[in-house]
Scaffold this active site. Structure first.
Site, PDB file in Angstrom:
ATOM      1  N   ASN A  45       0.288  14.681   6.730  1.00  0.00           N
ATOM      2  CA  ASN A  45       1.017  14.427   7.871  1.00  0.00           C
ATOM      3  C   ASN A  45       2.712  14.720   7.695  1.00  0.00           C
ATOM      4  O   ASN A  45       2.951  15.132   6.663  1.00  0.00           O
ATOM      5  CB  ASN A  45       1.167  12.679   7.796  1.00  0.00           C
ATOM      6  CG  ASN A  45       1.709  12.157   9.102  1.00  0.00           C
ATOM      7  OD1 ASN A  45       1.879  12.777  10.220  1.00  0.00           O
ATOM      8  ND2 ASN A  45       2.285  10.827   9.184  1.00  0.00           N
ATOM      9  N   LYS A  53       0.580   6.148   7.743  1.00  0.00           N
ATOM     10  CA  LYS A  53      -0.584   5.646   8.041  1.00  0.00           C
ATOM     11  C   LYS A  53      -0.576   4.899   9.216  1.00  0.00           C
ATOM     12  O   LYS A  53      -1.432   5.278  10.269  1.00  0.00           O
ATOM     13  CB  LYS A  53      -0.978   4.755   7.031  1.00  0.00           C
ATOM     14  CG  LYS A  53      -1.153   5.275   5.560  1.00  0.00           C
ATOM     15  CD  LYS A  53      -1.678   4.172   4.710  1.00  0.00           C
ATOM     16  CE  LYS A  53      -0.901   2.903   4.613  1.00  0.00           C
ATOM     17  NZ  LYS A  53       0.727   3.304   4.214  1.00  0.00           N
ATOM     18  N   HIS A 110       1.510  -0.177   0.065  1.00  0.00           N
ATOM     19  CA  HIS A 110       2.244  -1.009  -0.841  1.00  0.00           C
ATOM     20  C   HIS A 110       1.702  -1.676  -1.864  1.00  0.00           C
ATOM     21  O   HIS A 110       0.780  -2.179  -1.813  1.00  0.00           O
ATOM     22  CB  HIS A 110       3.338  -1.832  -0.243  1.00  0.00           C
ATOM     23  CG  HIS A 110       4.547  -1.956  -0.895  1.00  0.00           C
ATOM     24  ND1 HIS A 110       5.093  -2.871  -1.494  1.00  0.00           N
ATOM     25  CD2 HIS A 110       5.678  -1.034  -0.785  1.00  0.00           C
ATOM     26  CE1 HIS A 110       6.374  -2.762  -1.826  1.00  0.00           C
ATOM     27  NE2 HIS A 110       6.821  -1.537  -1.400  1.00  0.00           N
ATOM     28  N   SER A 141     -41.339 -27.288 -22.686  1.00  0.00           N
ATOM     29  CA  SER A 141     -41.401 -26.887 -21.637  1.00  0.00           C
ATOM     30  C   SER A 141     -40.936 -27.699 -20.409  1.00  0.00           C
ATOM     31  O   SER A 141     -41.873 -28.154 -19.656  1.00  0.00           O
ATOM     32  CB  SER A 141     -42.707 -26.272 -21.422  1.00  0.00           C
ATOM     33  OG  SER A 141     -43.754 -27.101 -21.539  1.00  0.00           O
TER      34      SER A 141
END
Length: 645
Positions: free
Chosen positions: A163, A38, A112, A544
């Site tokens: 690759n 990479k 990894h 309420s």
């Protein structure tokens, strides 16, 4: 490097890119199995496009020579000393480069397994991805799982770079074998790779142009594939999403403030507020700061205030949109989640979910799939451990306004909070995977043929909602029931909705958390106003405790709502304690008890204050009767009017 590649390197290095840099850079993440190349690929891309500082490569070669190690293009990206020593990438790095087509930010993410968290962090902000696979080793299990993680994060533009083709002598047969394997896998998870490219990153083959080493390959180079990716839509081109940050009251104006996350709005637009569905037109747009102005339009990224042409109840967390492109509204969310909490996430666990400016109490009702960072295993699970990735389903008691991450990232990302700590973050999956509750466009309000005034004439009084609020033990229910009896004897159409009675039926599924209290009041308010619309006089007897909840009920039909504060102080209520609730609350047997362990917000400007200090029940009833008769009785003239059929 081939002659063609050398020529293209000159082209990328010397071509003017000023026009490209005028646009936002595209973010590309590069992922793949450890040691598949990479960082080498990224380093080579930077070299091919002339993005490296002058003398950078020569410096790195000199460092490598001093250390007695061969030069690797990966060292361009592996900037940390620890990475050079260990030979692996342990953090994400972001470096800018540009082709003649546009600028880029390329994210080199670690492969990894110990550093998977960093990989996810990098990929989360990307618009497209390059998945690197070693032609010699082929598709590894970690390659598949990285592909799946890209899928979890919502990426759909993925190019595969096969690759190290030099290790297989640039053989077409081997390339086709690897290409077939990774394509079949990606297709199985719903991803169609944009391109699969044979590459030798170390020597630059197929990085910036066609290479003599692969005459059988007719597709684009890596850079051409990047240029072929579609950039994300500008935020202004997306649907309007204007999360409400707060509502400010100045003089007679109510200014709704917030930041436009996407889309545009202008004066005269009709805004629809999710999840309530209420709507109103924009009367004005105002900006903040020293250079504050009154604007006619505004777009994504701007922090503004708007006023509306009518007073509807709006509160923090609601999301304004245009009717034709409204967000989804649902009690359940299927999400892709990265878990950071020390304690595992389990089915049945409850958390706070923050989405834009809204907060929702949610419960985990399903864990559909887990990827564990220790072994990268993909399996169903009953628990999501720390640093694991999972697909989960949340359920909220109140509806959540949202978009899928693919449709609009601005309303498709969220964080999960437990005990004031952020323990997770994620994205909302595709709309097809969510049990949505869209507001139907096929619903038309039916107009009654008997209007409000006609019902009043028939009943001899107006309909309305008389909302009694006060502490437990203030006398609300006792007073309301006696007023109901006396007005009924006078022939009035009257009904009491009592807090305890309602919780046996309509609201039997609710508890006493702030969220449940709010939903309890919302339901009662809607029912009370339906009664009032039918011409009845409704008395409600509810603690309420929150002003915002009572204000929300008022906005359903402000003209018929009367707030009555039954003002009895806490000491007197606790002395009476008719149900023994205060005693239990003081003993810790009742959590969230108003006045003891939960707040009570007294009305600031009620229509009527019923002060019970030093008064008997009969005196309090008489006071309320006088108020109601004065405000809901019809005059003699009104009673002689004919019915309006």
């Amino acid at each position: 490097m081939s002659k063609t590649a050398t020529a293209l390197q000159t082209q990328y290095s010397e071509a003017p890119v000023s026009n490209a840099h005028s646009s936002a850079p595209m973010k590309i993440v590069v992922v793949g199995h450890v040691d598949h190349g990479k960082s080498t690929l990224v380093g080579r891309i930077l070299s091919e496009t002339g993005a490296l500082p002058e003398g950078k490569v020569e410096y790195l070669k000199e460092v490598c020579e001093k250390r007695g190690m061969p030069f690797e293009w990966a060292f361009v990206m592996d900037a940390l000393q620890a990475e050079r020593d260990q030979g692996i990438t342990i953090d994400t790095a972001q470096i800018r480069f540009a082709t003649p087509f546009r600028p880029y930010v390329i994210i080199d993410a670690p492969g990894h397994k110990e550093f998977l968290k960093n990989m996810i962090t990098g990929a989360a902000s990307a618009e497209a991805a390059v998945l690197v696979i070693d032609a010699d080793e082929g598709v590894q299990e970690q390659s598949r799982r990285h592909g799946y993680l890209l899928h979890l994060l919502g990426l759909r533009q993925i190019a595969v770079a096969v690759n190290k083709m030099d290790l297989v002598n640039f053989g077409q047969a081997r390339f086709e074998e690897v290409k077939a394997e990774i394509t079949v896998y990606l297709n199985s998870i719903g991803v169609q790779p944009t391109h699969v490219i044979p590459v030798a990153a170390r020597s630059g083959v197929n990085i910036s142009g066609p290479a003599a080493e692969t005459p059988w390959y007719k597709g684009p180079s890596v850079l051409a594939a990047l240029d072929g990716f579609e950039a994300a839509k500008p935020a202004t081109d997306l649907a309007l999403r204007f999360p409400v940050q707060d509502v400010y009251k100045f003089d007679q104006r109510r200014i709704i403030a917030g930041r436009i996350e996407s889309g545009r709005l202008k004066v005269g637009d009709t805004l629809v507020f999710a999840p309530t569905g209420k709507s109103a037109r924009i009367a004005s747009i105002e900006t903040w700061g020293v250079n504050a102005t009154v604007a006619v339009s505004a777009g994504a990224g701007q922090s503004i205030g708007v006023t509306l042409d009518e007073q509807i109840f709006i509160e923090r967390g609601q999301v304004a949109s245009l009717a034709e492109r409204a967000p989804s509204v649902s009690h359940t969310l299927r999400a892709r989640l990265f878990w950071l909490g020390r304690n595992g996430l389990k089915v049945g666990s409850r958390y706070k979910l923050k989405l834009a400016t809204a907060e929702y109490a949610v419960e985990v009702i399903a864990i559909e799939r887990v990827i564990d960072v220790e072994d990268l295993a993909n399996h169903p699970g009953a628990e999501v451990g720390r640093n694991a990735v999972a697909e989960v389903v949340f359920r909220s008691r109140t509806p959540i306004a949202h978009d899928s991450f693919l449709d609009n990232p601005r309303l498709g990302r969220f964080v999960v909070v437990e005990d004031y700590d952020i323990v997770g973050g994620g994205v909302i999956a595709e709309a097809g995977g969510v049990h949505q509750a869209h507001k139907s466009t096929n619903i038309t309000e039916v107009e009654h043929k008997v209007d409000f005034d006609t019902r009043a004439l028939a009943n001899g009084h107006r309909g309305g909602v008389v909302w009694l609020t006060g502490l437990s033990g203030a006398g609300k229910s006792t007073i309301a029931m006696e007023v109901e009896r006396q007005l009924f004897l006078k022939g009035w159409q009257i009904m009491v909705l009592d807090g305890d009675n309602v919780r046996h039926g309509l609201c039997s599924d609710l508890g006493f958390s702030p969220e449940d209290r709010a939903e309890n009041i919302r339901r009662v308010g809607e029912v009370a106003h339906l009664f009032a619309q039918a011409g009845m006089l409704v008395i409600t007897a509810f603690i309420s405790p929150y002003r915002s909840d009572r204000e929300r009920v008022r906005t359903i039909h402000p003209d018929v709502f009367h707030e009555v504060h039954v003002a009895t102080d806490l000491a007197e209520c606790e002395r009476r304690d008719p149900k023994g609730l205060y005693r239990k609350a003081r003993a810790g047997e009742i959590a969230e008890f108003t006045g003891v362990t939960a707040p009570y917000e007294a009305p600031l400007s009620p229509e009527f204050t019923l002060d019970t200090s030093g008064k008997s029940i009969d005196e309090c009833v008489a006071d309320l009767l006088r108020y109601m008769e004065a405000n809901f009785s019809l005059s003699a003239r009104e009673q002689t009017q004919s019915w309006g059929f």
